[in-house]
Write a protein that holds these residues in place. Structure first.
Motif, PDB file in Angstrom:
ATOM      1  N   GLN A  28       0.820  -1.220   0.000  1.00 60.11           N
ATOM      2  CA  GLN A  28       0.000   0.000   0.000  1.00 60.11           C
ATOM      3  C   GLN A  28       0.848   1.263   0.000  1.00 60.11           C
ATOM      4  N   THR A  29       0.283   2.313  -0.589  1.00 64.98           N
ATOM      5  CA  THR A  29       0.885   3.646  -0.505  1.00 64.98           C
ATOM      6  C   THR A  29      -0.085   4.572   0.214  1.00 64.98           C
ATOM      7  N   VAL A  30       0.413   5.252   1.227  1.00 68.19           N
ATOM      8  CA  VAL A  30      -0.395   6.213   1.970  1.00 68.19           C
ATOM      9  C   VAL A  30       0.188   7.601   1.751  1.00 68.19           C
ATOM     10  N   ALA A  31      -0.634   8.552   1.345  1.00 68.75           N
ATOM     11  CA  ALA A  31      -0.182   9.941   1.201  1.00 68.75           C
ATOM     12  C   ALA A  31      -0.727  10.755   2.368  1.00 68.75           C
ATOM     13  N   ILE A  32       0.174  11.465   3.061  1.00 68.06           N
ATOM     14  CA  ILE A  32      -0.230  12.357   4.152  1.00 68.06           C
ATOM     15  C   ILE A  32      -0.301  13.762   3.588  1.00 68.06           C
ATOM     16  N   MET A  33      -1.475  14.385   3.708  1.00 75.28           N
ATOM     17  CA  MET A  33      -1.670  15.723   3.153  1.00 75.28           C
ATOM     18  C   MET A  33      -2.283  16.634   4.211  1.00 75.28           C
ATOM     19  N   GLY A  34      -2.266  17.926   3.920  1.00 81.08           N
ATOM     20  CA  GLY A  34      -2.860  18.874   4.871  1.00 81.08           C
ATOM     21  C   GLY A  34      -2.097  20.179   4.836  1.00 81.08           C
ATOM     22  N   PRO A  35      -2.656  21.217   5.481  1.00 79.07           N
ATOM     23  CA  PRO A  35      -2.051  22.555   5.415  1.00 79.07           C
ATOM     24  C   PRO A  35      -0.662  22.606   6.041  1.00 79.07           C
ATOM     25  N   SER A  36       0.107  23.590   5.631  1.00 79.71           N
ATOM     26  CA  SER A  36       1.447  23.789   6.161  1.00 79.71           C
ATOM     27  C   SER A  36       1.393  23.932   7.688  1.00 79.71           C
ATOM     28  N   GLY A  37       2.311  23.243   8.365  1.00 76.43           N
ATOM     29  CA  GLY A  37       2.381  23.359   9.823  1.00 76.43           C
ATOM     30  C   GLY A  37       1.441  22.433  10.581  1.00 76.43           C
ATOM     31  N   CYS A  38       0.687  21.567   9.863  1.00 74.52           N
ATOM     32  CA  CYS A  38      -0.314  20.736  10.554  1.00 74.52           C
ATOM     33  C   CYS A  38       0.292  19.496  11.203  1.00 74.52           C
ATOM     34  N   GLY A  39       1.588  19.224  10.931  1.00 72.02           N
ATOM     35  CA  GLY A  39       2.237  18.085  11.584  1.00 72.02           C
ATOM     36  C   GLY A  39       2.593  16.930  10.664  1.00 72.02           C
ATOM     37  N   ALA A 204      -1.689   6.971  -4.497  1.00 74.40           N
ATOM     38  CA  ALA A 204      -2.003   6.574  -3.122  1.00 74.40           C
ATOM     39  C   ALA A 204      -3.228   5.665  -3.061  1.00 74.40           C
ATOM     40  N   ASP A 205      -3.128   4.608  -2.272  1.00 74.22           N
ATOM     41  CA  ASP A 205      -4.299   3.780  -1.987  1.00 74.22           C
ATOM     42  C   ASP A 205      -5.133   4.467  -0.923  1.00 74.22           C
ATOM     43  N   ILE A 206      -4.439   5.137  -0.005  1.00 65.07           N
ATOM     44  CA  ILE A 206      -5.112   5.788   1.111  1.00 65.07           C
ATOM     45  C   ILE A 206      -4.567   7.208   1.237  1.00 65.07           C
ATOM     46  N   ILE A 207      -5.475   8.156   1.444  1.00 67.41           N
ATOM     47  CA  ILE A 207      -5.058   9.525   1.722  1.00 67.41           C
ATOM     48  C   ILE A 207      -5.469   9.866   3.143  1.00 67.41           C
ATOM     49  N   LEU A 208      -4.509  10.449   3.844  1.00 69.01           N
ATOM     50  CA  LEU A 208      -4.746  10.802   5.237  1.00 69.01           C
ATOM     51  C   LEU A 208      -4.630  12.322   5.315  1.00 69.01           C
ATOM     52  N   LEU A 209      -5.720  12.957   5.682  1.00 62.78           N
ATOM     53  CA  LEU A 209      -5.708  14.415   5.800  1.00 62.78           C
ATOM     54  C   LEU A 209      -5.496  14.797   7.251  1.00 62.78           C
ATOM     55  N   LEU A 210      -4.426  15.567   7.471  1.00 60.44           N
ATOM     56  CA  LEU A 210      -4.139  16.027   8.824  1.00 60.44           C
ATOM     57  C   LEU A 210      -4.544  17.484   8.930  1.00 60.44           C
ATOM     58  N   ASP A 211      -5.008  17.869  10.099  1.00 60.87           N
ATOM     59  CA  ASP A 211      -5.178  19.284  10.395  1.00 60.87           C
ATOM     60  C   ASP A 211      -4.921  19.476  11.876  1.00 60.87           C
ATOM     61  N   ASN A 212      -4.085  20.441  12.188  1.00 60.14           N
ATOM     62  CA  ASN A 212      -3.792  20.758  13.577  1.00 60.14           C
ATOM     63  C   ASN A 212      -3.438  19.522  14.407  1.00 60.14           C
ATOM     64  N   GLY A 213      -2.590  18.662  13.816  1.00 66.02           N
ATOM     65  CA  GLY A 213      -2.090  17.514  14.571  1.00 66.02           C
ATOM     66  C   GLY A 213      -3.057  16.367  14.735  1.00 66.02           C
ATOM     67  N   GLN A 214      -4.166  16.403  13.974  1.00 72.93           N
ATOM     68  CA  GLN A 214      -5.129  15.305  14.066  1.00 72.93           C
ATOM     69  C   GLN A 214      -5.532  14.829  12.688  1.00 72.93           C
ATOM     70  N   VAL A 215      -5.882  13.537  12.608  1.00 73.50           N
ATOM     71  CA  VAL A 215      -6.387  13.010  11.345  1.00 73.50           C
ATOM     72  C   VAL A 215      -7.839  13.464  11.214  1.00 73.50           C
ATOM     73  N   VAL A 216      -8.117  14.287  10.186  1.00 72.06           N
ATOM     74  CA  VAL A 216      -9.496  14.746  10.021  1.00 72.06           C
ATOM     75  C   VAL A 216     -10.240  13.898   8.995  1.00 72.06           C
ATOM     76  N   GLU A 217      -9.505  13.253   8.085  1.00 76.20           N
ATOM     77  CA  GLU A 217     -10.130  12.324   7.149  1.00 76.20           C
ATOM     78  C   GLU A 217      -9.127  11.276   6.774  1.00 76.20           C
ATOM     79  N   ILE A 218      -9.622  10.057   6.561  1.00 80.40           N
ATOM     80  CA  ILE A 218      -8.749   9.012   6.058  1.00 80.40           C
ATOM     81  C   ILE A 218      -9.601   8.118   5.169  1.00 80.40           C
TER      82      ILE A 218
END
Ligand code: ADP
Ligand code: ADP
Length: 228
Positions: A28-39, A204-218
């Motif tokens: 699997q490939t997981v992509a971590i995405m999200g705004p700058s500074g989110c962790g 990516a098989d899975i996209i993980l959206l981070l915001d403010n140090g938390q997973v907001v969507e996966i």
């Protein structure tokens, strides 16, 4: 392959990770995405303990990395490839010598190290630059060396931290192509941090959206980008 549980990390009073959970299977490939500074960068660096989380678990092939002695950790890290945003090449070594570096700790003869470095350079289409020095290369070529250095150990887990973020837009494509062709293997898990949406959707098989140090969507890339 990899299970991340309740990662928490603060810098001083700033809570950077507030309980990050996810897992990655072989192939699997997981992509971590999200705004700058989110962790994002902190998260991926916690996966091989380049950054040590305050608490949580990083379970790689059944072992919690946080419970290992430093020598045990060094040994397990030999199965994890890491690609840095700023390449981290050693300027006074040739391309081939840079790629051979991770093999030095392993029990290989010089002949084997040269052979594996050549094979890794071929995967990133840089075999003809083996005796060049980093300063003779474009940014895109430097990052392809960084990718070859991560691949040379045949890692079962490959981590890429914004691999194209410090490149001119015109050089991004060649590096993304190399990542797509060279890093995927059915035997490997890949985690990457990227801002390249169309690339993430493609690989990516899975996209993980981070915001403010938390997973907001996966979820699968389709579900993440088609939901309102
Ligand atoms: P991202 O990769 O999503 O841009 P980072 O994980 O790099 O985010 O950073 C998250 C937050 O942690 C930012 O506010 C950043 O300034 C802070 N931070 C990151 N690394 C350090 C460090 N070594 N020391 C102090 N603060 C840091
Ligand atoms: P092949 O052409 O079948 O890969 P090699 O002679 O290159 O055979 O490799 C022999 C063995 O060494 C294989 O088991 C392979 O998995 C392992 N190997 C190949 N490259 C590396 C490397 N870079 N690091 C560790 N082991 C390797």
């Amino acid at each position: 392959m990899l299970e991340v549980k309740n990662l928490i990390k603060s810098y001083g009073n700033e809570k950077v990770l507030r309980g990050v959970d996810f897992s990655v299977k072989k192939g699997q490939t997981v992509a971590i995405m999200g705004p700058s500074g989110c962790g994002k960068s902190t998260t991926i660096r916690c996966l091989n303990l380049l950054t040590e989380p305050d608490s949580g678990k990083v379970i790689f092939r059944g072992t919690n990395l946080l419970e290992l002695s430093s020598s045990e950790l060094l040994k397990l890290r030999q199965e994890i490839g890491f690609v840095f945003q700023n390449f981290n090449l050693i300027e006074r070594l040739t391309v081939q010598e840079n790629v051979m570096l991770p093999l030095i700790k392993l029990d290989f003869t010089l002949e084997q190290r040269v052979k594996y470095a050549r094979a890794a350079l071929e995967k990133v289409r840089l075999a003809d630059q083996a005796s060049s020095y980093p300063k003779q290369l474009s940014g895109g070529q430097k990052q392809r060396v960084g990718i070859a250095r991560a691949l040379v150990i045949e890692p079962s887990l490959m981590l890429l931290d914004e691999p194209t973020a410090s490149l001119d837009p015109i050089l991004v494509k060649e590096v993304l192509e190399v990542i797509e062709d060279a890093t995927y293997s059915q035997k490997r898990a890949v985690v990457l941090v990227t801002h390249e949406v169309s690339f993430a959707l493609k690989v990516a098989d899975i996209i993980l959206l981070l915001d403010n140090g938390q997973v907001v969507e996966i979820g699968s890339s389709e579900s993440i980008f088609t939901n309102p």
